[in-house]
Design an enzyme around this catalytic site. Sequence first.
Site, PDB file in Angstrom:
ATOM      1  N   PRO A   1       0.788  -1.229   0.000  1.00  0.00           N
ATOM      2  CA  PRO A   1       0.000   0.000   0.000  1.00  0.00           C
ATOM      3  C   PRO A   1       0.820   1.278   0.000  1.00  0.00           C
ATOM      4  O   PRO A   1       1.851   1.363   0.662  1.00  0.00           O
ATOM      5  CB  PRO A   1      -0.828  -0.110   1.289  1.00  0.00           C
ATOM      6  CG  PRO A   1      -0.104  -1.092   2.134  1.00  0.00           C
ATOM      7  CD  PRO A   1       0.538  -2.049   1.180  1.00  0.00           C
ATOM      8  N   ASN A   2       0.325   2.224  -0.752  1.00  0.00           N
ATOM      9  CA  ASN A   2       0.850   3.595  -0.851  1.00  0.00           C
ATOM     10  C   ASN A   2       2.137   3.709  -1.671  1.00  0.00           C
ATOM     11  O   ASN A   2       2.607   4.816  -1.919  1.00  0.00           O
ATOM     12  CB  ASN A   2       1.049   4.211   0.553  1.00  0.00           C
ATOM     13  CG  ASN A   2      -0.230   4.209   1.367  1.00  0.00           C
ATOM     14  OD1 ASN A   2      -1.230   4.739   0.905  1.00  0.00           O
ATOM     15  ND2 ASN A   2      -0.229   3.598   2.539  1.00  0.00           N
TER      16      ASN A   2
ATOM     17  N   ARG B   1       5.214  10.960  -2.380  1.00  0.00           N
ATOM     18  CA  ARG B   1       4.907  10.565  -1.008  1.00  0.00           C
ATOM     19  C   ARG B   1       6.127  10.757  -0.117  1.00  0.00           C
ATOM     20  O   ARG B   1       7.145  10.086  -0.315  1.00  0.00           O
ATOM     21  CB  ARG B   1       4.507   9.083  -1.003  1.00  0.00           C
ATOM     22  CG  ARG B   1       4.269   8.517   0.363  1.00  0.00           C
ATOM     23  CD  ARG B   1       4.173   7.000   0.332  1.00  0.00           C
ATOM     24  NE  ARG B   1       4.003   6.504   1.681  1.00  0.00           N
ATOM     25  CZ  ARG B   1       4.253   5.264   2.061  1.00  0.00           C
ATOM     26  NH1 ARG B   1       4.699   4.367   1.177  1.00  0.00           N
ATOM     27  NH2 ARG B   1       4.072   4.906   3.303  1.00  0.00           N
TER      28      ARG B   1
ATOM     29  N   TYR C   1      11.261   8.657   1.445  1.00  0.00           N
ATOM     30  CA  TYR C   1      11.259   7.617   0.413  1.00  0.00           C
ATOM     31  C   TYR C   1      11.960   8.019  -0.882  1.00  0.00           C
ATOM     32  O   TYR C   1      12.058   7.214  -1.806  1.00  0.00           O
ATOM     33  CB  TYR C   1       9.814   7.190   0.109  1.00  0.00           C
ATOM     34  CG  TYR C   1       9.110   6.618   1.323  1.00  0.00           C
ATOM     35  CD1 TYR C   1       9.577   5.458   1.932  1.00  0.00           C
ATOM     36  CD2 TYR C   1       7.992   7.238   1.884  1.00  0.00           C
ATOM     37  CE1 TYR C   1       8.958   4.932   3.058  1.00  0.00           C
ATOM     38  CE2 TYR C   1       7.363   6.717   3.001  1.00  0.00           C
ATOM     39  CZ  TYR C   1       7.859   5.568   3.584  1.00  0.00           C
ATOM     40  OH  TYR C   1       7.236   5.050   4.696  1.00  0.00           O
TER      41      TYR C   1
ATOM     42  N   ASN D   1       8.043  -5.794  -0.901  1.00  0.00           N
ATOM     43  CA  ASN D   1       7.940  -4.606  -0.061  1.00  0.00           C
ATOM     44  C   ASN D   1       6.472  -4.501   0.327  1.00  0.00           C
ATOM     45  O   ASN D   1       5.667  -3.931  -0.417  1.00  0.00           O
ATOM     46  CB  ASN D   1       8.416  -3.345  -0.784  1.00  0.00           C
ATOM     47  CG  ASN D   1       8.411  -2.133   0.154  1.00  0.00           C
ATOM     48  OD1 ASN D   1       7.884  -2.207   1.270  1.00  0.00           O
ATOM     49  ND2 ASN D   1       8.988  -1.034  -0.292  1.00  0.00           N
TER      50      ASN D   1
ATOM     51  N   ALA E   1       3.217  -0.934   4.825  1.00  0.00           N
ATOM     52  CA  ALA E   1       2.708  -0.967   6.209  1.00  0.00           C
ATOM     53  C   ALA E   1       2.226  -2.356   6.631  1.00  0.00           C
ATOM     54  O   ALA E   1       2.236  -2.679   7.822  1.00  0.00           O
ATOM     55  CB  ALA E   1       1.591   0.058   6.371  1.00  0.00           C
TER      56      ALA E   1
ATOM     57  N   HIS F   1       4.181  -4.648   9.050  1.00  0.00           N
ATOM     58  CA  HIS F   1       4.153  -4.516  10.506  1.00  0.00           C
ATOM     59  C   HIS F   1       2.847  -5.003  11.129  1.00  0.00           C
ATOM     60  O   HIS F   1       2.688  -4.925  12.349  1.00  0.00           O
ATOM     61  CB  HIS F   1       4.365  -3.038  10.880  1.00  0.00           C
ATOM     62  CG  HIS F   1       5.457  -2.379  10.091  1.00  0.00           C
ATOM     63  ND1 HIS F   1       6.763  -2.809  10.134  1.00  0.00           N
ATOM     64  CD2 HIS F   1       5.435  -1.346   9.207  1.00  0.00           C
ATOM     65  CE1 HIS F   1       7.491  -2.061   9.315  1.00  0.00           C
ATOM     66  NE2 HIS F   1       6.711  -1.172   8.741  1.00  0.00           N
TER      67      HIS F   1
ATOM     68  N   ASP G   1       1.960 -15.960   7.238  1.00  0.00           N
ATOM     69  CA  ASP G   1       1.504 -17.327   6.979  1.00  0.00           C
ATOM     70  C   ASP G   1       1.674 -17.705   5.509  1.00  0.00           C
ATOM     71  O   ASP G   1       2.035 -18.845   5.193  1.00  0.00           O
ATOM     72  CB  ASP G   1       0.031 -17.476   7.384  1.00  0.00           C
ATOM     73  CG  ASP G   1      -0.159 -17.568   8.887  1.00  0.00           C
ATOM     74  OD1 ASP G   1       0.853 -17.730   9.607  1.00  0.00           O
ATOM     75  OD2 ASP G   1      -1.312 -17.468   9.346  1.00  0.00           O
TER      76      ASP G   1
ATOM     77  N   GLU H   1      12.569  -9.692   1.867  1.00  0.00           N
ATOM     78  CA  GLU H   1      11.900  -8.485   2.367  1.00  0.00           C
ATOM     79  C   GLU H   1      12.691  -7.251   1.912  1.00  0.00           C
ATOM     80  O   GLU H   1      13.925  -7.215   2.049  1.00  0.00           O
ATOM     81  CB  GLU H   1      11.863  -8.535   3.896  1.00  0.00           C
ATOM     82  CG  GLU H   1      11.220  -7.316   4.527  1.00  0.00           C
ATOM     83  CD  GLU H   1      11.278  -7.348   6.060  1.00  0.00           C
ATOM     84  OE1 GLU H   1      12.094  -8.100   6.636  1.00  0.00           O
ATOM     85  OE2 GLU H   1      10.504  -6.587   6.672  1.00  0.00           O
TER      86      GLU H   1
ATOM     87  N   HIS I   1      12.721  -2.819   1.864  1.00  0.00           N
ATOM     88  CA  HIS I   1      12.186  -1.508   2.251  1.00  0.00           C
ATOM     89  C   HIS I   1      13.111  -0.423   1.744  1.00  0.00           C
ATOM     90  O   HIS I   1      14.350  -0.566   1.812  1.00  0.00           O
ATOM     91  CB  HIS I   1      12.073  -1.375   3.770  1.00  0.00           C
ATOM     92  CG  HIS I   1      11.173  -2.400   4.373  1.00  0.00           C
ATOM     93  ND1 HIS I   1       9.809  -2.356   4.236  1.00  0.00           N
ATOM     94  CD2 HIS I   1      11.452  -3.520   5.084  1.00  0.00           C
ATOM     95  CE1 HIS I   1       9.288  -3.402   4.855  1.00  0.00           C
ATOM     96  NE2 HIS I   1      10.259  -4.128   5.373  1.00  0.00           N
TER      97      HIS I   1
ATOM     98  N   SER J   1      13.182   2.700   3.135  1.00  0.00           N
ATOM     99  CA  SER J   1      13.701   3.290   4.374  1.00  0.00           C
ATOM    100  C   SER J   1      14.180   2.172   5.298  1.00  0.00           C
ATOM    101  O   SER J   1      14.042   0.989   4.970  1.00  0.00           O
ATOM    102  CB  SER J   1      12.591   4.104   5.060  1.00  0.00           C
ATOM    103  OG  SER J   1      11.554   3.232   5.503  1.00  0.00           O
TER     104      SER J   1
ATOM    105  N   ARG K   1      12.930   4.187  12.671  1.00  0.00           N
ATOM    106  CA  ARG K   1      11.725   5.018  12.654  1.00  0.00           C
ATOM    107  C   ARG K   1      10.851   4.715  13.883  1.00  0.00           C
ATOM    108  O   ARG K   1      11.355   4.281  14.906  1.00  0.00           O
ATOM    109  CB  ARG K   1      11.010   4.815  11.315  1.00  0.00           C
ATOM    110  CG  ARG K   1      11.922   5.191  10.120  1.00  0.00           C
ATOM    111  CD  ARG K   1      11.246   4.959   8.799  1.00  0.00           C
ATOM    112  NE  ARG K   1      10.038   5.775   8.677  1.00  0.00           N
ATOM    113  CZ  ARG K   1       9.122   5.588   7.728  1.00  0.00           C
ATOM    114  NH1 ARG K   1       9.299   4.635   6.827  1.00  0.00           N
ATOM    115  NH2 ARG K   1       8.053   6.360   7.683  1.00  0.00           N
TER     116      ARG K   1
ATOM    117  N   ARG L   1       7.082   0.377  13.729  1.00  0.00           N
ATOM    118  CA  ARG L   1       7.688  -0.182  12.511  1.00  0.00           C
ATOM    119  C   ARG L   1       8.814  -1.164  12.833  1.00  0.00           C
ATOM    120  O   ARG L   1       9.457  -1.711  11.932  1.00  0.00           O
ATOM    121  CB  ARG L   1       8.241   0.936  11.616  1.00  0.00           C
ATOM    122  CG  ARG L   1       7.183   1.856  11.069  1.00  0.00           C
ATOM    123  CD  ARG L   1       7.773   2.890  10.116  1.00  0.00           C
ATOM    124  NE  ARG L   1       6.919   4.049  10.032  1.00  0.00           N
ATOM    125  CZ  ARG L   1       5.857   4.155   9.210  1.00  0.00           C
ATOM    126  NH1 ARG L   1       5.570   3.195   8.384  1.00  0.00           N
ATOM    127  NH2 ARG L   1       5.108   5.256   9.220  1.00  0.00           N
TER     128      ARG L   1
HETATM  129  C1  DQA Z   1       8.332   0.920   3.696  1.00  0.00           C
HETATM  130  C2  DQA Z   1       8.462   1.078   5.216  1.00  0.00           C
HETATM  131  C3  DQA Z   1       7.135   0.854   5.906  1.00  0.00           C
HETATM  132  O1  DQA Z   1       7.264   1.038   7.313  1.00  0.00           O
HETATM  133  C4  DQA Z   1       6.103   1.856   5.395  1.00  0.00           C
HETATM  134  O2  DQA Z   1       4.842   1.581   5.961  1.00  0.00           O
HETATM  135  C5  DQA Z   1       6.032   1.914   3.922  1.00  0.00           C
HETATM  136  C6  DQA Z   1       7.254   1.830   3.130  1.00  0.00           C
HETATM  137  C7  DQA Z   1       9.645   1.266   2.971  1.00  0.00           C
HETATM  138  O3  DQA Z   1       9.794   0.838   1.816  1.00  0.00           O
HETATM  139  O4  DQA Z   1      10.500   1.971   3.518  1.00  0.00           O
HETATM  140  O5  DQA Z   1       4.962   2.132   3.358  1.00  0.00           O
HETATM  141  O6  DQA Z   1       8.022  -0.419   3.415  1.00  0.00           O
END
Ligand code: DQA
Length: 145
Positions: free
Chosen positions: A12-13, A20, A25, A77, A80, A83, A90, A101, A103, A105, A110, A114
């Site tokens: 998401p996002n 953003r 980011y 990635n 959110a 977390h 699962d 995994e 990210h 950031s 943070r 997170r």
């Molecule tokens: C993120 C880090 C997450 O905590 C955050 O919710 C994101 C982006 C990152 O790529 O740094 O949406 O996954």
Amino acid sequence: MAEKLVYVLNGPNLNLLGTREPDIYGSQTLDDIADLIEDRARELGLAIDMRQSNHEGHLVDWLHEAHAQGAHAVLLNAAAYTHTSIALLDAIKAISVPVYEVHLSDPHTREPFRHVSYVGMAARDTFQGHGAQSYVLALEAAANL
Ligand code: DQA
């Protein structure tokens, strides 16, 4: 021989990257990151299937699909959902495809909420805090599997 397929799944996002919270980011869009990954994948002899969704269940379905398709690896990635999502934990445990995994950031530097990563509990490895390069580092790890 067919190229090894790597799914690159974004949560998401992340469709809003570029505008953003650029101080956190960066200014690259998700399309810019896709171009970067495509270029490196070509050099590594990997094929990429990159997707983004704001819906948790889509990410679960795509993990299952990666398994069913016999994908070489998944870069995830989960944003959110990293977390919060026991469903993603699962799903990663339910499939045999290695999941990395990713990210942009470094969540550990943070807010405390997170610092927990359900994805990280089952992921093969984690690459975070390197901006778009986190994806490239994860791709290189996947290539070396
Ligand atoms: C993120 C880090 C997450 O905590 C955050 O919710 C994101 C982006 C990152 O790529 O740094 O949406 O996954």
